[in-house]
Write a protein that holds these residues in place. Structure first.
Motif, mmCIF file in Angstrom:
data_model
loop_
_atom_site.group_PDB
_atom_site.id
_atom_site.type_symbol
_atom_site.label_atom_id
_atom_site.label_comp_id
_atom_site.label_asym_id
_atom_site.label_seq_id
_atom_site.Cartn_x
_atom_site.Cartn_y
_atom_site.Cartn_z
ATOM 1 N N LEU A 8 0.838 -1.190 0.000
ATOM 2 C CA LEU A 8 0.000 0.000 0.000
ATOM 3 C C LEU A 8 0.875 1.243 0.000
ATOM 4 C CD1 LEU A 8 0.139 1.203 3.167
ATOM 5 C CD2 LEU A 8 -1.403 -0.710 3.578
ATOM 6 N N SER A 9 0.246 2.376 -0.320
ATOM 7 C CA SER A 9 0.933 3.661 -0.242
ATOM 8 C C SER A 9 0.179 4.557 0.721
ATOM 9 C CB SER A 9 1.011 4.329 -1.623
ATOM 10 O OG SER A 9 -0.286 4.647 -2.097
ATOM 11 N N VAL A 10 0.888 5.501 1.302
ATOM 12 C CA VAL A 10 0.302 6.452 2.250
ATOM 13 C C VAL A 10 0.615 7.855 1.779
ATOM 14 C CG1 VAL A 10 0.225 7.229 4.647
ATOM 15 C CG2 VAL A 10 0.588 4.799 4.145
ATOM 16 N N GLU A 11 -0.414 8.685 1.710
ATOM 17 C CA GLU A 11 -0.249 10.058 1.233
ATOM 18 C C GLU A 11 -1.057 10.996 2.120
ATOM 19 O OE1 GLU A 11 -1.086 12.750 -2.803
ATOM 20 O OE2 GLU A 11 -1.905 10.714 -2.616
ATOM 21 N N ARG A 12 -0.433 12.093 2.534
ATOM 22 C CA ARG A 12 -1.121 13.122 3.305
ATOM 23 C C ARG A 12 -1.588 14.224 2.369
ATOM 24 N NH1 ARG A 12 0.237 14.879 8.426
ATOM 25 N NH2 ARG A 12 0.611 12.665 8.766
ATOM 26 N N VAL A 13 -2.881 14.491 2.372
ATOM 27 C CA VAL A 13 -3.458 15.594 1.607
ATOM 28 C C VAL A 13 -4.172 16.493 2.602
ATOM 29 C CG1 VAL A 13 -4.985 16.293 -0.261
ATOM 30 C CG2 VAL A 13 -3.756 14.112 -0.415
ATOM 31 N N ARG A 15 -5.219 17.607 5.804
ATOM 32 C CA ARG A 15 -5.221 16.923 7.105
ATOM 33 C C ARG A 15 -5.841 15.526 7.001
ATOM 34 N NH1 ARG A 15 -5.824 21.153 11.961
ATOM 35 N NH2 ARG A 15 -4.305 19.683 12.762
ATOM 36 N N THR A 16 -5.839 14.988 5.783
ATOM 37 C CA THR A 16 -6.392 13.657 5.534
ATOM 38 C C THR A 16 -5.278 12.690 5.162
ATOM 39 O OG1 THR A 16 -8.468 14.610 4.734
ATOM 40 C CG2 THR A 16 -7.996 12.327 4.122
ATOM 41 N N GLU A 17 -5.269 11.520 5.785
ATOM 42 C CA GLU A 17 -4.306 10.461 5.461
ATOM 43 C C GLU A 17 -4.977 9.466 4.517
ATOM 44 O OE1 GLU A 17 -0.328 9.125 7.150
ATOM 45 O OE2 GLU A 17 -1.347 10.968 6.607
ATOM 46 N N TRP A 18 -4.453 9.372 3.305
ATOM 47 C CA TRP A 18 -4.966 8.435 2.301
ATOM 48 C C TRP A 18 -4.124 7.169 2.323
ATOM 49 C CZ3 TRP A 18 -8.984 8.822 -1.338
ATOM 50 C CH2 TRP A 18 -9.689 10.039 -1.340
ATOM 51 N N ILE A 19 -4.761 6.036 2.548
ATOM 52 C CA ILE A 19 -4.115 4.729 2.500
ATOM 53 C C ILE A 19 -4.656 4.002 1.273
ATOM 54 C CG2 ILE A 19 -3.778 2.525 3.678
ATOM 55 C CD1 ILE A 19 -4.224 4.030 6.341
ATOM 56 N N THR A 20 -3.775 3.753 0.304
ATOM 57 C CA THR A 20 -4.210 3.169 -0.971
ATOM 58 C C THR A 20 -3.584 1.793 -1.145
ATOM 59 O OG1 THR A 20 -4.352 5.386 -1.962
ATOM 60 C CG2 THR A 20 -4.298 3.511 -3.472
ATOM 61 N N PHE A 21 -4.419 0.775 -1.295
ATOM 62 C CA PHE A 21 -3.929 -0.590 -1.481
ATOM 63 C C PHE A 21 -3.344 -0.733 -2.876
ATOM 64 C CE2 PHE A 21 -7.956 -1.096 1.122
ATOM 65 C CZ PHE A 21 -7.297 -0.872 2.318
ATOM 66 N N THR A 39 -1.844 -1.809 9.564
ATOM 67 C CA THR A 39 -1.772 -1.552 11.001
ATOM 68 C C THR A 39 -0.797 -0.422 11.302
ATOM 69 O OG1 THR A 39 -2.373 -3.808 11.596
ATOM 70 C CG2 THR A 39 -1.154 -2.547 13.228
ATOM 71 N N ALA A 40 0.375 -0.477 10.678
ATOM 72 C CA ALA A 40 1.377 0.566 10.911
ATOM 73 C C ALA A 40 0.877 1.936 10.446
ATOM 74 C CB ALA A 40 2.679 0.203 10.196
ATOM 75 N N ALA A 41 0.232 1.968 9.267
ATOM 76 C CA ALA A 41 -0.266 3.238 8.744
ATOM 77 C C ALA A 41 -1.379 3.792 9.616
ATOM 78 C CB ALA A 41 -0.762 3.049 7.312
ATOM 79 N N LEU A 42 -2.282 2.936 10.074
ATOM 80 C CA LEU A 42 -3.377 3.387 10.932
ATOM 81 C C LEU A 42 -2.853 3.888 12.273
ATOM 82 C CD1 LEU A 42 -5.914 0.527 10.177
ATOM 83 C CD2 LEU A 42 -6.296 2.950 9.692
ATOM 84 N N GLU A 43 -1.939 3.149 12.869
ATOM 85 C CA GLU A 43 -1.397 3.559 14.166
ATOM 86 C C GLU A 43 -0.662 4.891 14.065
ATOM 87 O OE1 GLU A 43 0.885 0.153 15.324
ATOM 88 O OE2 GLU A 43 -0.825 -0.803 16.349
ATOM 89 N N ASP A 48 -0.919 10.903 15.170
ATOM 90 C CA ASP A 48 -0.521 12.203 14.636
ATOM 91 C C ASP A 48 -1.677 13.194 14.758
ATOM 92 O OD1 ASP A 48 0.372 14.387 13.190
ATOM 93 O OD2 ASP A 48 1.185 13.198 11.540
ATOM 94 N N ASP A 49 -1.517 14.201 15.614
ATOM 95 C CA ASP A 49 -2.590 15.177 15.828
ATOM 96 C C ASP A 49 -2.907 15.982 14.576
ATOM 97 O OD1 ASP A 49 -2.832 14.397 18.451
ATOM 98 O OD2 ASP A 49 -1.559 15.995 19.250
ATOM 99 N N ALA A 50 -1.978 16.025 13.623
ATOM 100 C CA ALA A 50 -2.226 16.777 12.388
ATOM 101 C C ALA A 50 -3.213 16.064 11.470
ATOM 102 C CB ALA A 50 -0.915 17.025 11.647
#
Length: 262
Positions: A8-13, A15-21, A39-43, A48-50
């Motif tokens: 998966l990839s993780v991208e911050r846009v 204040r939204t965290e996008w997790i893409t399989f 699990t790592a991306a969600l945790e 992260d308060d941002a």
């Protein structure tokens, strides 16, 4: 030894965290690696308060086709080592019970465990060509993350039994009519629609969203009297929060509130 590509990839846009399989060739079926990365991306996002909202979506023509049955069939685990079901239980628990809104952006097929993942999210946006269903019966597999236990609560007993027994997929529009999907948009507009919504969420108090999610989730498992008591307890706690004082001050001063999440 060649390192396996990321699942998966993780991208911050904003204040939204996008997790893409990104297991496109496997229709984003859940493997042990993918669940560990989830699990790592969600945790990380939860801590992260941002980050004010988390979005799950898929690459290619599927959101998630369920568990990787090839891995399940050939799995061998040492005693005490968590298996794929343990990882599903933990990962979906982070989504259901975590303090931040988790949104499914269903871009294609969501079947079996993929449908259960959708049900673990707080809100569901779907592209108009998306198909959702419980495919466990097609392969003689029993659901373990909500297919039989939670789906009837979401769409009603008879509709749930139809999907469980038949193994068929239905359209996103049908799932919206049945109450599981919140919004259906043209496929090309899915990401923009979800981002626009989470941008609005980012202006809300994280503390109040956290408490709303907790009380709303628990209300399904208790009677009305207990649910109202839980709501009142949370209101009294929230009345001592920075965010409520800030919200009331902003209302009186006719300005936009600056919430801190506590």
């Amino acid at each position: 030894m060649t390192e396996a590509p990321q699942a998966l990839s993780v991208e911050r846009v904003a204040r939204t965290e996008w997790i893409t399989f990104q297991r496109t060739d496997q229709l984003n079926a859940m493997s042990t690696q993918m669940l560990r990365e989830m699990t790592a991306a969600l945790e990380t996002a939860i801590a992260d308060d941002a980050v004010r909202a988390i979005v799950l979506t898929g690459s290619g023509r599927a959101f998630c086709a369920g568990a990787d049955l090839k891995e399940v069939a050939g799995a061998k685990h040492e005693p005490g080592e968590p298996d794929l079901l343990d990882l599903v239980d933990h990962t979906f628990g982070l989504m259901r019970d975590g303090p931040k809104p988790v949104i499914a952006a269903v871009n294609g097929l969501a079947m079996a465990g993929g449908l259960e993942m959708v049900m673990a999210c707080d809100l569901v946006f779907a592209g108009e060509s998306a198909k959702l269903g419980d495919a466990h019966s097609n392969f003689g597999v029993f659901p373990g993350a909500g297919g039989a236990a939670i789906l009837p609560r979401r769409i009603g007993l008879n509709r749930a039994k139809y999907l469980l027994f038949s193994g068929e997929n239905v359209s996103a529009q049908v799932m919206m009519d049945w109450g599981l999907v919140n919004t259906v948009v043209p496929d090309a507009e899915l990401r923009a629609a979800v981002q626009a919504f989470t941008d609005r969420l980012s202006d809300k108090s994280p503390a109040v969203l956290r408490r709303m999610k907790k009380v709303a989730n628990r209300s399904l498992n208790v009677d009305e009297t207990a649910a109202l008591a839980e709501e009142m307890l949370n209101l009294r706690a929230h009345m001592r929060s920075w965010d409520m004082r800030e919200g009331l001050a902003a209302f009186n001063e006719k300005r936009k509130p600056q919430f801190r999440g506590y």
